[in-house]
Design a protein around this motif. Sequence first.
Motif, PDB file in Angstrom:
ATOM      1  N   ALA A 180     -13.516  -5.607  14.734  1.00 44.57           N
ATOM      2  CA  ALA A 180     -14.355  -4.568  14.222  1.00 44.57           C
ATOM      3  C   ALA A 180     -14.894  -4.834  12.843  1.00 44.57           C
ATOM      4  O   ALA A 180     -16.023  -4.487  12.558  1.00 44.57           O
ATOM      5  N   HIS A 181     -14.152  -5.458  11.964  1.00 49.26           N
ATOM      6  CA  HIS A 181     -14.790  -5.566  10.662  1.00 49.26           C
ATOM      7  C   HIS A 181     -15.566  -6.821  10.511  1.00 49.26           C
ATOM      8  O   HIS A 181     -15.960  -7.178   9.445  1.00 49.26           O
ATOM      9  N   VAL A 182     -15.647  -7.431  11.575  1.00 48.03           N
ATOM     10  CA  VAL A 182     -16.426  -8.598  11.666  1.00 48.03           C
ATOM     11  C   VAL A 182     -17.580  -8.751  10.703  1.00 48.03           C
ATOM     12  O   VAL A 182     -17.644  -9.671   9.934  1.00 48.03           O
ATOM     13  N   VAL A 183     -18.499  -7.871  10.756  1.00 48.02           N
ATOM     14  CA  VAL A 183     -19.727  -8.139  10.054  1.00 48.02           C
ATOM     15  C   VAL A 183     -19.850  -7.436   8.761  1.00 48.02           C
ATOM     16  O   VAL A 183     -20.809  -7.614   8.082  1.00 48.02           O
ATOM     17  N   ARG A 184     -18.848  -6.639   8.468  1.00 51.48           N
ATOM     18  CA  ARG A 184     -19.143  -5.670   7.435  1.00 51.48           C
ATOM     19  C   ARG A 184     -19.557  -6.304   6.130  1.00 51.48           C
ATOM     20  O   ARG A 184     -20.280  -5.723   5.381  1.00 51.48           O
ATOM     21  N   ARG A 185     -19.067  -7.515   5.882  1.00 57.42           N
ATOM     22  CA  ARG A 185     -19.365  -8.017   4.559  1.00 57.42           C
ATOM     23  C   ARG A 185     -20.233  -9.260   4.569  1.00 57.42           C
ATOM     24  O   ARG A 185     -20.346  -9.939   3.568  1.00 57.42           O
ATOM     25  N   VAL A 186     -20.795  -9.560   5.724  1.00 62.83           N
ATOM     26  CA  VAL A 186     -21.666 -10.719   5.748  1.00 62.83           C
ATOM     27  C   VAL A 186     -22.834 -10.438   4.807  1.00 62.83           C
ATOM     28  O   VAL A 186     -23.520  -9.443   4.936  1.00 62.83           O
TER      29      VAL A 186
END
Lengths: 280, 324
Positions: free
Chosen positions: B5-11
């Motif tokens: 789920a937090h995969v993309v949060r900070r890309v």
Amino acid sequence: MNARTFRRVALNTAGIGVFVVSVFPVLWMISTAFKPNQEIFSSTPHPLPAHPTWQHFAFVLNGGVAGVSFWDYFANSAIVAVSTVAISGLLALLAATAVARFRFRFRTTFLVMLLVVQMVPAEALVIPLFIDLKHLAMLNSLAGLVAVYVGFALPFSIWMLRGFVAAVPRELEEAAAIDGAGPVRTFFRVLLPLVAPGLVATSIFSFITAWNELIFAYTFLKDQDKATLPIMLQFFFARSGNDWGPIMAASTLLTLPVIAFFLTVQRRMVSGLVAGAVKG
Amino acid sequence: MLDTAHVVRRVPGRKSSGPARSGRRRPRLGPYLLILPSLVIISVLLLWPVLQIGQMSFQKVGVRQLRGEPAENVGLANYRQILGDGFFWTTFRHTILFAVVAVTATLLAGTLVGLLLSALGKRMSAFVAGGVLIAWATPPVTAAIIFAWLFGTTGGLVGWLLDLLPDWLAGSGWQDYNWFATPLPTYTVLTICVVWMSFPFVAVSVLAGLRTVPGELYEAARVDGSTAWQRFWKITFPLLRPVFGVLLVLSVIWDFRVFTQLFIISGLANRDSFNLSLYGYSEAFGSLNARYGLGSAIAVVLTLIVLAVTAVYTRMIIRQEGVA
């Protein structure tokens, strides 16, 4: 064979290799779930069942695990996951609109807080949350679990939706305002349809968070009839470690909804991922 | 806990167009009302527990405190106890070694697959990406159970395959070998399982990043006679540095605190194979004599390690995202 063909063949072979490595464990799970016991424990395993059987699925579906029907666990999991998606999606959209559309005091503080809070390992919080829920008498309830999942899904959802809201041209909202739409109507008629892909992407992530989660559910829920699917699977695996047929059948039933969900929305998800995060 | 789920949060990379012209709007109650529900929930469910765990790590907290008795302050006793305990350092070593190996392997495999996906033809690339997504979508509980089965003793596939190999190469007796009895083989299986689950996200992110690199750069480099190796280090890597930075941070966070998979394949009974998160959990919930204070101290140590490792990159993301 010239160099270019050779390169193509090498790349495609590597591609197939990656595909097999990615898919094989899942296929092996499904294949085992359909094998009769003598094939499962055979000393020369075969990739596919020679005599496929539904017996392991029947065992799991009819409450062979802990005497509770599979569908009860399924219903608990579905309630928890859907509630988490709905509540966190709505709240995140409101907050994302605030940070993307307004400049206000503490906006930066709020955003930095969202980022830092995600660095804290969730497992570390299982102790205080257990004690708090115990004091609130919400320990053995799905509502308490949903609250915790919403808490964990929110920072990420707000962070991600922020980009989608910011990408909607402000002129559209201004045009709606000139045409006489109030803020609420503008929100539902203009903003909401345009950020829908972003909502889909965040919904997938919060759904999977809630659907897959084991530790909090395992620690908080003590009654079998409240348990979610991952708990059922863990319990079953810990109790009858070598009964692979039913265990793989239960694993398949837990996994297939997620994979189906993932594959149906993958196109939108990957584009959402790219639009919302990697590059604008 | 969010897992994929937090995969993309900070890309990073996106410059938020943000509140570009909002200077014109008068600051009103509106934005505060919009963030209020989220703020309340995050404060109650994340920030407050963080403070609590800090406080509890200096206290003796047990079953009695669940009934409302006040906790006794013990100062640094919890920390003194764990830091002076050889077992703590064993779990510490397991945590660090696993994170180093798993993060390296995940980033390496993910980057290679990402490059491969961008080099393949369109249809082949979509086909392989579909398979990779399946590994990504598999829930951690299921993945751990599948790998426990693949490495199992009766009918386990890996033991059978290893026994097919000539004895001078792989030895013999693998079909009866228990992979989960001692830490080293347990962590070998854990590493394979975790890398299998986490490389897809790295691959997809690298692929998404590669699509943003102008093709002319590579063509120009090719005309100048560069090798693929040079093109990666001179063009791809510098341009995707922010993406790699974020992927590194996320992998570090996930792998330092790996819990679910180890909990499944090894369990609470197998103390020899504990890592820090399992140790902390076990002190709090593993026996009838609950030691929440001690568990909290372990969790604080784990959190501090993760924060220290990621602090540099968190600052980088804050700058890039133009939050401030």
